[in-house]
Design a protein around this motif. Structure first.
Motif, PDB file in Angstrom:
ATOM      1  N   HIS A 163       0.812  -1.212   0.000  1.00  0.00           N
ATOM      2  CA  HIS A 163       0.000   0.000   0.000  1.00  0.00           C
ATOM      3  C   HIS A 163       0.851   1.270   0.000  1.00  0.00           C
ATOM      4  O   HIS A 163       1.332   1.704   1.046  1.00  0.00           O
ATOM      5  CB  HIS A 163      -0.896  -0.030   1.240  1.00  0.00           C
ATOM      6  N   HIS A 165       1.121   5.372  -1.963  1.00  0.00           N
ATOM      7  CA  HIS A 165       0.530   6.385  -2.860  1.00  0.00           C
ATOM      8  C   HIS A 165       1.629   7.354  -3.249  1.00  0.00           C
ATOM      9  O   HIS A 165       1.852   8.356  -2.562  1.00  0.00           O
ATOM     10  CB  HIS A 165      -0.583   7.168  -2.155  1.00  0.00           C
ATOM     11  N   LYS A 255      -9.845  -1.625  -5.703  1.00  0.00           N
ATOM     12  CA  LYS A 255     -10.059  -1.002  -4.392  1.00  0.00           C
ATOM     13  C   LYS A 255     -11.347  -0.201  -4.385  1.00  0.00           C
ATOM     14  O   LYS A 255     -11.627   0.528  -5.337  1.00  0.00           O
ATOM     15  CB  LYS A 255      -8.869  -0.072  -4.140  1.00  0.00           C
ATOM     16  N   ASP A 422       0.614   2.635   3.546  1.00  0.00           N
ATOM     17  CA  ASP A 422      -0.197   3.765   3.084  1.00  0.00           C
ATOM     18  C   ASP A 422       0.697   5.003   2.951  1.00  0.00           C
ATOM     19  O   ASP A 422       0.255   6.118   3.226  1.00  0.00           O
ATOM     20  CB  ASP A 422      -1.351   4.039   4.057  1.00  0.00           C
TER      21      ASP A 422
HETATM   22 ZN    ZN Z   1      -4.226   4.412   0.954  1.00  0.00          ZN
END
Ligand code: ZN
Ligand code: URP
Length: 703
Positions: A163, A165, A255, A422
């Motif tokens: 995960h 970004h 997702k 994340d």
């Molecule tokens: Zn995320």
């Protein structure tokens, strides 16, 4: 593109262009295996063998260690100026030509403790052309190879972060780590594969968005990568594009967001349909699980009450708002038998739901946000706005001081399987977009560089996790769930040579001064971690060399993933069969519901037929009675959960034809002699079976 321009959100939206997938130079098979001088073996991972190339002088590793061969001269400096020294075509292929001509394509890692998710062995590893060729002792290998002495070190598969970004256009800006700085940070921390998210705008073509992300990554990534694609709107076009992504673009996970109302959030009906479609495609459905409707209401109320600071973010998203969404996602997925991966839990409450439903047979995978292993969310109440805003992410970090340890413990017992970062960084200046309104603070924290160190320090050093469990959590489980295994996530012959040599005696103090992210702060600032990577090898290339960074922009490869990962879908297929609904045969030939119930329910069909206190195993076979239309099988009964009290209350096994105990078949009666569950409730009669004889027969001893 310069990797230094990403403060400019325009840089997030480069001109689109045709997607140009790079050739895989290390072979054409899924596993990138190249038949070579060693063997004729294909990609089926034979056990270690000691056959050798005739092209090179042999070195017998059972003898004294050969002197280390100096690293080949084409090794590139750290932090290459992307515009001047980026490899042409940015392909590992171009790089590989030079790479393969040198001794650097041959590597021996000696004397280390090799840790896989299921073993710890004192073995050596021989790597050639980016692939692990031999694992074992007394290896006979070609000469001219570089030797790394890993004595006193652990050697394990490169991390897989599920995960990230990088350069995500989000909340009016763009995350500051792009695919260059982000993947460089990943490598610095021992992660060799990242999985990022293509997030189309509502109404945008998924393929178009996928091509954008591919262009960004193909040009810049230093480590290997793959994409999950977000479904932010729902239509026939989206369905077709999902299928196209699975068939032709190496995507096997999608997702959905239950939060970010009016931006990415889908409603329950849409989510149900996405899950149903994912199951058809053999994909994993990923979920951002928070109730966006409640959050929106909470935000408005908090702002109206004058709470505008970062603590408002946490207050608007309490634990039960996460837990409710986790439960709803699981219920929806279970209706259509779709496997789900719930991203980045931050709360105990949500974790308990995942753990309970997993025990009931739901195909759910999940893990904590890596940051939640190292810190709590208390600093969101810091008087220093900058320090408080630094932690703003979703779901939020929790203030409960026991949460980090709780997560480690749940990882240890496989209630949770992975931890993803994340990693979605915004500089202090970007965070300040929400100076007067917490709902405008860009959500996201760092972690891609720190993930392994945090888990080692908090898990292995404390002896809550074994080194093998650490490997399972940091790479193997993710590789299995997303069908990257055994290319990734294991040290095994035929696997990619993505390897970390880990020094358990090294300590590192995390700091923005030394990290590789472009962010001007680090949420773990000052934290000391024991255990750190000393060497990182990606596709056979030493990219961290005695802690010196030697990454190459564009060297990372896109790793396509096939649908129907066996690790996930084998169970789904079995459940699918078991859960097939069957109607009632009313032509007079039916022998009762035993014919039509799914197998799991058969195991719970009653002998007592609703009588509360008869023995569970009755000696007399009872005449079957044709079922009435008022089936007591409840709507939405969970066939996967035979132990649920509802079923146990009304069904037990009937005897076999010979009158013996029947452990397999079931029978079932719906004659009006036997009350329905509702009848029982209404009459106040007990619905629990009173077991007079324990399983295995009555005993006078303890039971
Ligand atoms: Zn995320
Ligand atoms: O806070 C987070 N997680 N930011 C990135 C976007 C998302 O929610 O995944």
């Amino acid at each position: 593109m310069s990797s230094d321009n990403n403060n400019d959100s325009q840089m997030c939206i480069p001109g689109m262009g045709e997607n140009k997938p790079r050739p895989r130079v290390l072979g054409t098979s899924f596993f990138g295996y190249v038949p070579d001088a060693f063997s004729n073996d294909g990609p089926d991972f034979p056990s270690a063998k000691a056959t050798v190339s005739s092209a090179s002088p042999l070195v017998n590793l059972s003898g004294p260690s050969p002197l280390p061969v100096p690293i080949a001269t084409e090794t590139l400096p750290d932090d290459i100026n992307p515009d001047s020294t980026k490899f042409e075509a940015n392909s590992r292929g171009t790089t590989e030509e030079a790479f393969n001509e040198s001794a650097q394509n041959r590597l021996i890692i000696k004397n280390g403790k090799v840790v896989n998710s299921d073993s710890v062995e004192d073995v050596d590893i021989y790597v050639e052309d980016g692939i692990i060729r031999q694992v074992g002792n007394n290896l006979i290998i070609p000469g001219g190879a570089r030797v790394i002495d890993a004595r006193g070190r652990y050697v394990f598969p490169g991390g897989v972060d599920t995960h990230t970004h990088f350069q995500l256009p989000f909340m009016g800006t763009c995350s500051i780590d792009d695919f260059y700085s982000g993947t460089k940070a990943a490598i610095a921390g021992g992660t060799t594969t990242i999985m990022d998210f293509v997030i189309p705008q509502k109404g945008q073509s998924l393929i178009e968005a996928y091509n954008e992300w591919r262009n960004w990554a193909d040009e810049n990534a230093c480590c290997d990568y793959n994409f999950h694609v977000a479904v932010t709107w729902w239509s026939e076009q989206v369905k077709e594009e999902m299928a196209e992504l699975v068939r032709n673009h190496g995507v096997n996970s999608f997702k959905i967001f239950m939060a970010y109302k009016d931006v990415f959030q889908l409603n329950d009906k849409e989510i149900y349909e996405v899950f149903e479609w994912c199951k058809e495609l053999g994909a994993i459905a990923q979920v951002h699980a928070e109730n966006g409707d409640i959050i929106k209401e909470n935000c408005q109320k908090l702002l109206a009450a004058g709470i505008t600071g970062p603590e408002g973010h946490a207050l608007s998203r309490p634990e039960d708002v996460e837990a409710e969404a986790v439960n709803r996602a699981c219920v929806l997925a279970n209706q259509v038998n779709c496997p789900i991966f719930i991203d980045n839990l931050t709360s105990k409450a949500a974790t308990d739901i995942v753990a309970t439903l997993r025990k009931q047979g739901h195909q759910i995978f999940s893990g904590p946000l890596s940051a939640a292993l190292g810190i709590t969310g208390l600093s969101q109440w810091d008087r220093d706005w900058k320090a408080a805003a630094a932690l703003v992410c979703s779901p939020p970090l929790r203030v409960d001081p026991d949460t980090p340890d709780f997560f480690i413990e749940r990882l240890a017992v496989n209630d949770l399987q992975t931890t993803g970062t994340d990693h979605c960084t915004f500089s202090s200046a970007q965070k300040a977009l929400g100076k007067d309104d917490f709902t405008k603070i860009p959500n996201g924290v760092n972690g891609v560089e720190e993930r392994l160190m945090l888990l080692w320090d908090r898990g292995v050093v404390t002896e809550k996790l074994t080194p093998s469990r650490f490997v399972a959590v940091t790479s193997t489980n993710a590789a299995k769930i997303f069908n990257l295994y055994p290319k990734k996530g294991v040290i095994s012959v035929g696997s990619d040579a993505d390897i970390v040599i880990w020094n358990p005696n090294k300590s590192k103090v995390i700091s923005a001064q030394t990290h590789h992210s472009k962010c001007d702060f680090n949420i773990f600032e000052g934290m000391e971690c024991h255990g750190a990577p000393e060497y990182v090898i990606l596709g056979g290339r030493v990219v961290v060399d005695e802690e010196e960074m030697k990454v190459v922009q564009g060297y990372g490869q896109f790793v396509p993933t096939d649908p129907f990962p066996a690790y996930v879908y084998d169970t789904i297929k079995v459940r699918e069969e078991d859960r097939k609904p069957k109607g009632v045969n009313r032509d007079g030939t039916s022998s009762g519901l035993g014919d039509v119930l799914p197998p799991q329910l058969k195991a719970t069909v009653p002998a007592n037929n609703g009588e509360a206190s008869v023995p569970a195993i009755t000696p007399e076979p009872k005449e079957q009675v044709s079922p009435t239309p008022q089936s007591p099988v409840p709507n939405g009964a969970d066939y996967s959960t035979p132990t649920r009290s509802y079923h146990a209350s009304h069904f037990t096994r009937a005897p076999t034809v010979s009158g013996g105990r029947n452990m397999q078949d079931t029978t079932f009666s719906l004659s009006s002699d036997y009350p329905s569950p509702a009848d029982l409730e209404a009459s106040g009669r007990r619905t629990a079976i009173k077991v007079r004889g324990p399983p295995g027969g009555q005993s006078t001893g303890l039971w």
